[in-house]
Design a protein around this motif. Structure first.
Motif, PDB file in Angstrom:
ATOM      1  N   TYR A   1       0.878  -1.605  -0.405  1.00  0.00           N
ATOM      2  CA  TYR A   1       0.030   0.394   0.075  1.00  0.00           C
ATOM      3  C   TYR A   1       0.572   1.818   0.352  1.00  0.00           C
ATOM      4  O   TYR A   1       1.106   1.582   1.407  1.00  0.00           O
ATOM      5  N   GLY A   2       1.062   1.674  -1.129  1.00  0.00           N
ATOM      6  CA  GLY A   2       1.969   2.646  -1.027  1.00  0.00           C
ATOM      7  C   GLY A   2       3.575   1.999  -1.135  1.00  0.00           C
ATOM      8  O   GLY A   2       4.392   1.249  -1.825  1.00  0.00           O
ATOM      9  N   ARG A   3       3.815   2.782   0.120  1.00  0.00           N
ATOM     10  CA  ARG A   3       5.283   2.552   0.593  1.00  0.00           C
ATOM     11  C   ARG A   3       5.465   1.200   1.608  1.00  0.00           C
ATOM     12  O   ARG A   3       6.212   0.852   2.591  1.00  0.00           O
ATOM     13  N   SER A   4       4.089   1.170   2.643  1.00  0.00           N
ATOM     14  CA  SER A   4       4.431   0.198   3.051  1.00  0.00           C
ATOM     15  C   SER A   4       3.649  -1.590   2.587  1.00  0.00           C
ATOM     16  O   SER A   4       2.793  -2.109   1.536  1.00  0.00           O
TER      17      SER A   4
END
Length: 297
Positions: free
Chosen positions: A21-24
């Motif tokens: 999730y994006g950078r996660s």
């Protein structure tokens, strides 16, 4: 309307599934299999990736990398598979601003194995009114509504994600009994994600344990439970026996010490400990899970 035929339970599998999730990073190259016709616990702390894994199996989203199969097919591409999978989340996945009866009608439209008789029977039993909007129900009643929908879909792969959190203890026990009875009468594959491990562990044949987006264990419940043990006996003997084990906790009363350890003790090891005057006891699944996913500095 209810149906009499019992469909084939479905297996489910993630292979090297990664989700970002994006950078996660929610899941990191996760692989595990859910055995067809079993009750499997998907366990782990908050943020471990449980809900993301369930969303993949339900076809709600695709992995960033890796593959997802249910009954050998991609749940996002095969309509027959999509209608054979039911994921009920804590929210209940209901129409919040319309009558409960409307949610049941929608379920009947999209769920080919929907058992309306069962749904009405259980909602009456738990005193959930059909004429009220779910948003107007108490949290406990909304939880019951979601649980009932999960049972009444009779989906070959039924996944329940923390749906019982709003129920009181007595209602949860009654729901577990109903779940087991319906599972015996209408075999299917059931996945239960729950933080109330001590309440559900006797139902679980297998466990997938996630921690920070990775698999810690995927296999039999008893195999996981056996990773923990208590050693009780004379203080010096117990400490010597546990010298190479990870000690989780200890209690001492006079000359007697009890250590809770993480150790896979086979029959030979247990027999050896017995000859040294050390008793070996069981540790609850919840304690094993807590310590196997513990944070270390």
């Amino acid at each position: 309307m209810s149906t009499d035929h019992t469909p084939r339970p479905l297996d489910a599998r993630l292979e090297n599934a990664t989700v970002r999730y994006g950078r996660s990073l929610a899941l990191d190259a996760v692989s595990f299999e859910i055995e067809a016709g079993s009750i499997t616990g998907l366990l782990g702390r908050n943020g471990s990736g449980k809900t993301t894994a369930l969303s993949l199996l339900a076809g709600f989203r695709a992995p960033t990398r890796g593959t997802v199969t249910v009954g050998g097919a991609d749940p996002m591409e095969e309509e027959d598979v999509a209608t054979s999978v039911c994921l009920i989340r804590e929210s209940g996945d209901v129409i919040g601003d319309s009558k409960v009866a409307d949610t049941l009608e929608v379920a009947e439209m999209f769920r080919p194995r929907w058992d309306g008789d069962l749904a009405h029977e259980l909602l009456d039993r738990f005193e959930v009114p059909l004429t009220k909007n779910p948003n107007a129900l108490s949290r406990g009643k909304r939880s019951v509504l979601g649980a009932v929908i999960g049972l009444a879909t009779r989906a070959p792969l039924t996944m329940l994600d923390e749906i019982h959190l709003g129920m009181d203890a007595a209602t949860r026990v009654e729901f577990y009994e109903l779940l087991l009875a319906d599972y015996a009468a209408h075999p299917r594959t059931i996945v239960i994600s729950s933080h109330l491990i001590s309440e559900v562990e006797t139902m679980l044949e297998n466990v997938v344990l996630l921690d920070r987006g990775s698999v810690v264990h995927a296999g039999g419940t008893e195999e996981l439970r056996s990773q923990g043990a208590t050693l009780t006996g004379r203080d010096d003997a117990v400490r010597q026996a546990a010298a190479d084990m990870r000690v989780l906790s200890e209690r001492t009363l006079g000359p007697t010490t009890e250590l809770t350890v993480l150790a896979d003790l086979d029959a030979a090891a247990r027999a050896d400990l017995a000859t040294r005057g050390i008793g070996v006891g069981h540790v609850g699944l919840q304690d094993v899970v807590i310590h196997m996913t513990g944070r270390t500095s």
